[in-house]
Scaffold this motif. Structure first.
Motif, PDB file in Angstrom:
ATOM      1  N   VAL A  63     -10.907  15.518 -34.668  1.00 19.98           N
ATOM      2  CA  VAL A  63     -11.502  14.179 -34.702  1.00 19.98           C
ATOM      3  C   VAL A  63     -11.838  13.795 -36.143  1.00 19.98           C
ATOM      4  CG1 VAL A  63     -13.398  12.728 -33.890  1.00 19.98           C
ATOM      5  CG2 VAL A  63     -12.390  14.426 -32.354  1.00 19.98           C
ATOM      6  N   GLN A  64     -12.427  14.735 -36.888  1.00 23.65           N
ATOM      7  CA  GLN A  64     -12.716  14.469 -38.288  1.00 23.65           C
ATOM      8  C   GLN A  64     -11.434  14.187 -39.058  1.00 23.65           C
ATOM      9  OE1 GLN A  64     -13.704  17.761 -40.969  1.00 23.65           O
ATOM     10  NE2 GLN A  64     -15.347  16.542 -41.875  1.00 23.65           N
ATOM     11  N   GLY A  65     -10.422  15.024 -38.836  1.00 21.89           N
ATOM     12  CA  GLY A  65      -9.165  14.851 -39.560  1.00 21.89           C
ATOM     13  C   GLY A  65      -8.543  13.493 -39.325  1.00 21.89           C
ATOM     14  N   VAL A  66      -8.584  13.020 -38.087  1.00 21.53           N
ATOM     15  CA  VAL A  66      -8.028  11.702 -37.779  1.00 21.53           C
ATOM     16  C   VAL A  66      -8.763  10.613 -38.550  1.00 21.53           C
ATOM     17  CG1 VAL A  66      -7.820   9.945 -35.978  1.00 21.53           C
ATOM     18  CG2 VAL A  66      -7.076  12.286 -35.518  1.00 21.53           C
ATOM     19  N   PHE A  67     -10.086  10.582 -38.451  1.00 20.44           N
ATOM     20  CA  PHE A  67     -10.838   9.511 -39.099  1.00 20.44           C
ATOM     21  C   PHE A  67     -10.764   9.597 -40.626  1.00 20.44           C
ATOM     22  CE2 PHE A  67     -13.171   9.108 -34.952  1.00 20.44           C
ATOM     23  CZ  PHE A  67     -12.767   7.805 -34.702  1.00 20.44           C
ATOM     24  N   GLN A  68     -10.571  10.784 -41.169  1.00 22.94           N
ATOM     25  CA  GLN A  68     -10.436  10.905 -42.623  1.00 22.94           C
ATOM     26  C   GLN A  68      -9.148  10.260 -43.119  1.00 22.94           C
ATOM     27  OE1 GLN A  68     -11.005  15.200 -43.043  1.00 22.94           O
ATOM     28  NE2 GLN A  68     -12.991  14.836 -43.993  1.00 22.94           N
ATOM     29  N   HIS A  69      -8.200  10.052 -42.222  1.00 22.04           N
ATOM     30  CA  HIS A  69      -6.937   9.413 -42.601  1.00 22.04           C
ATOM     31  C   HIS A  69      -6.904   7.923 -42.251  1.00 22.04           C
ATOM     32  CE1 HIS A  69      -4.269  12.609 -44.122  1.00 22.04           C
ATOM     33  NE2 HIS A  69      -4.950  13.428 -43.335  1.00 22.04           N
ATOM     34  N   LYS A  71      -7.781   4.147 -43.082  1.00 21.28           N
ATOM     35  CA  LYS A  71      -8.131   3.316 -44.238  1.00 21.28           C
ATOM     36  C   LYS A  71      -9.519   2.715 -44.082  1.00 21.28           C
ATOM     37  CE  LYS A  71      -3.506   1.760 -45.655  1.00 21.28           C
ATOM     38  NZ  LYS A  71      -2.610   0.578 -45.761  1.00 21.28           N
ATOM     39  N   SER A  72     -10.237   2.649 -45.174  1.00 18.42           N
ATOM     40  CA  SER A  72     -11.548   2.003 -45.274  1.00 18.42           C
ATOM     41  C   SER A  72     -12.680   2.814 -44.652  1.00 18.42           C
ATOM     42  CB  SER A  72     -11.536   0.585 -44.678  1.00 18.42           C
ATOM     43  OG  SER A  72     -10.585  -0.223 -45.347  1.00 18.42           O
ATOM     44  N   VAL A  73     -12.387   3.982 -44.090  1.00 22.43           N
ATOM     45  CA  VAL A  73     -13.462   4.906 -43.714  1.00 22.43           C
ATOM     46  C   VAL A  73     -13.995   5.530 -44.995  1.00 22.43           C
ATOM     47  CG1 VAL A  73     -13.921   7.154 -42.647  1.00 22.43           C
ATOM     48  CG2 VAL A  73     -12.699   5.391 -41.372  1.00 22.43           C
ATOM     49  N   LYS A  74     -15.303   5.474 -45.177  1.00 24.91           N
ATOM     50  CA  LYS A  74     -15.930   5.984 -46.389  1.00 24.91           C
ATOM     51  C   LYS A  74     -16.153   7.488 -46.318  1.00 24.91           C
ATOM     52  CE  LYS A  74     -16.289   1.760 -47.899  1.00 24.91           C
ATOM     53  NZ  LYS A  74     -15.381   1.267 -48.958  1.00 24.91           N
ATOM     54  N   SER A  75     -16.494   7.973 -45.126  1.00 22.42           N
ATOM     55  CA  SER A  75     -16.668   9.410 -44.927  1.00 22.42           C
ATOM     56  C   SER A  75     -16.591   9.718 -43.447  1.00 22.42           C
ATOM     57  CB  SER A  75     -18.004   9.900 -45.499  1.00 22.42           C
ATOM     58  OG  SER A  75     -19.090   9.418 -44.726  1.00 22.42           O
ATOM     59  N   ASP A 223      -3.112   1.122 -40.664  1.00 17.35           N
ATOM     60  CA  ASP A 223      -4.458   1.668 -40.835  1.00 17.35           C
ATOM     61  C   ASP A 223      -4.454   3.103 -41.357  1.00 17.35           C
ATOM     62  OD1 ASP A 223      -5.958  -0.596 -39.517  1.00 17.35           O
ATOM     63  OD2 ASP A 223      -4.639  -0.003 -37.867  1.00 17.35           O
ATOM     64  N   TYR A 224      -3.276   3.646 -41.597  1.00 12.47           N
ATOM     65  CA  TYR A 224      -3.152   5.043 -42.012  1.00 12.47           C
ATOM     66  C   TYR A 224      -3.156   5.157 -43.530  1.00 12.47           C
ATOM     67  CZ  TYR A 224      -1.006   9.612 -42.847  1.00 12.47           C
ATOM     68  OH  TYR A 224      -0.741  10.880 -43.289  1.00 12.47           O
ATOM     69  N   ARG A 225      -3.845   6.171 -44.028  1.00 11.82           N
ATOM     70  CA  ARG A 225      -3.744   6.483 -45.451  1.00 11.82           C
ATOM     71  C   ARG A 225      -3.327   7.942 -45.603  1.00 11.82           C
ATOM     72  NH1 ARG A 225      -9.946   5.821 -47.344  1.00 11.82           N
ATOM     73  NH2 ARG A 225     -10.947   7.253 -45.881  1.00 11.82           N
ATOM     74  N   GLN A 226      -2.470   8.182 -46.559  1.00 12.40           N
ATOM     75  CA  GLN A 226      -1.900   9.513 -46.748  1.00 12.40           C
ATOM     76  C   GLN A 226      -2.940  10.521 -47.213  1.00 12.40           C
ATOM     77  OE1 GLN A 226       1.270  10.365 -45.980  1.00 12.40           O
ATOM     78  NE2 GLN A 226       0.885  12.495 -46.525  1.00 12.40           N
ATOM     79  N   GLU A 227      -3.773  10.132 -48.174  1.00 15.22           N
ATOM     80  CA  GLU A 227      -4.767  11.048 -48.727  1.00 15.22           C
ATOM     81  C   GLU A 227      -6.084  10.895 -47.968  1.00 15.22           C
ATOM     82  OE1 GLU A 227      -4.285  13.405 -50.953  1.00 15.22           O
ATOM     83  OE2 GLU A 227      -2.163  12.833 -51.007  1.00 15.22           O
ATOM     84  N   PRO A 228      -6.556  11.944 -47.309  1.00 11.24           N
ATOM     85  CA  PRO A 228      -7.803  11.843 -46.536  1.00 11.24           C
ATOM     86  C   PRO A 228      -9.031  11.771 -47.427  1.00 11.24           C
ATOM     87  CG  PRO A 228      -7.063  14.114 -46.581  1.00 11.24           C
ATOM     88  CD  PRO A 228      -5.976  13.301 -47.240  1.00 11.24           C
ATOM     89  N   VAL A 229     -10.089  11.154 -46.930  1.00 12.55           N
ATOM     90  CA  VAL A 229     -11.360  11.156 -47.646  1.00 12.55           C
ATOM     91  C   VAL A 229     -12.112  12.407 -47.211  1.00 12.55           C
ATOM     92  CG1 VAL A 229     -12.366   9.640 -45.857  1.00 12.55           C
ATOM     93  CG2 VAL A 229     -13.514   9.898 -48.074  1.00 12.55           C
ATOM     94  N   LEU A 230     -12.362  13.310 -48.148  1.00  5.82           N
ATOM     95  CA  LEU A 230     -12.878  14.633 -47.827  1.00  5.82           C
ATOM     96  C   LEU A 230     -14.376  14.764 -48.097  1.00  5.82           C
ATOM     97  CD1 LEU A 230      -9.971  16.852 -49.230  1.00  5.82           C
ATOM     98  CD2 LEU A 230     -10.301  15.980 -46.895  1.00  5.82           C
TER      99      LEU A 230
END
Length: 236
Positions: A63-69, A71-75, A223-230
């Motif tokens: 679930v974390q991995g999905v939301f980290q990818h 767009k526009s999710v800050k964390s 809505d997908y971004r390649q680099e996740p926000v970690l």
């Protein structure tokens, strides 16, 4: 089917062993298939500032991995919600007696990505909302599907969307996601944070969770971004 290890065994394994799998065959198989679903007919409107939402849908790694990818999710932080602070530890939560669910706290700007869009991703690719107290190989109330609601607007959107999806029969079974008030969130241990990104060859991740990232990219390309926000990168 690959299952998870206890926290102590897992930490020792990750510290001592570098796993290497042929991911071409393994990652192409998902424990749960994604379901293409319509966008919510009712969504947030006119919100500004930073918003948070807590999602529970089985093991928090995927679930974390999905939301980290998204767009526009800050964390997106893995943790525990639904129980008391004193019992918010992995080994204790894993007993299924604490009231906690493995959860992910998502911070986002509603002007860029709405709560409704996050719900669409959650129900479509992050987990199966028709499974009661389990997800794939993981059994117990700590793996239940749940939304921990921060304000009345989130509740309005969530309840309307569940009703919309059930009425449209987009899933073979009724949605069992619990919609409950937010009472607190407790971040999980550091070794759980960013687990999907840091351990892509771990068998559980390769089998159960990497296909979710693939599905996110295919079903929600805008809505997908390649680099996740970690989480760990943000702390560093």
């Amino acid at each position: 089917m690959f299952t998870r290890l206890s926290g102590k065994i897992l930490a020792a394994l990750l510290g001592a062993v570098s796993l290497s799998l042929g991911l071409g065959a393994v990652a192409s198989r998902a424990a749960e298939d994604a379901v293409v679903i319509p966008a919510p007919a009712i969504d947030e409107a006119g919100k500004s500032g930073i918003e948070t939402a807590v999602f529970a849908g089985g093991c928090f790694w995927g679930v974390q991995g999905v939301f980290q990818h998204v767009k526009s999710v800050k964390s997106a932080v893995s943790g525990y919600a639904g129980g008391e602070a004193a019992t918010a530890q992995y080994e204790t939560v894993s007993t299924g007696t604490t009231g906690h669910a493995e959860s992910v706290k998502v911070t986002f700007d509603p002007r860029q990505v709405t709560y409704g869009k996050l719900l669409q991703v959650f129900f479509s690719v992050a987990h199966n909302p028709t499974q009661l107290n389990f997800q794939g190989p993981d059994q117990g109330t700590q793996y239940r599907s749940a939304l921990f609601i921060s304000d009345p607007e989130q509740r309005r959107v969530a309840e309307a969307y569940v009703a919309q999806l059930d009425k449209a029969h987009v899933f073979k079974q009724p949605i069992v996601t619990k919609i409950t008030d937010y009472t607190g969130f407790y971040p999980a241990e550091q070794y759980h944070q960013d687990f999907l990104t840091l351990n892509p060859t771990y068998p559980y991740i390769a089998y159960n969770d990497l296909p979710k990232i693939k599905n996110l990219k295919q079903i929600f390309p805008a809505d997908y971004r390649q680099e996740p926000v970690l989480v760990l990168k943000a702390k560093g």
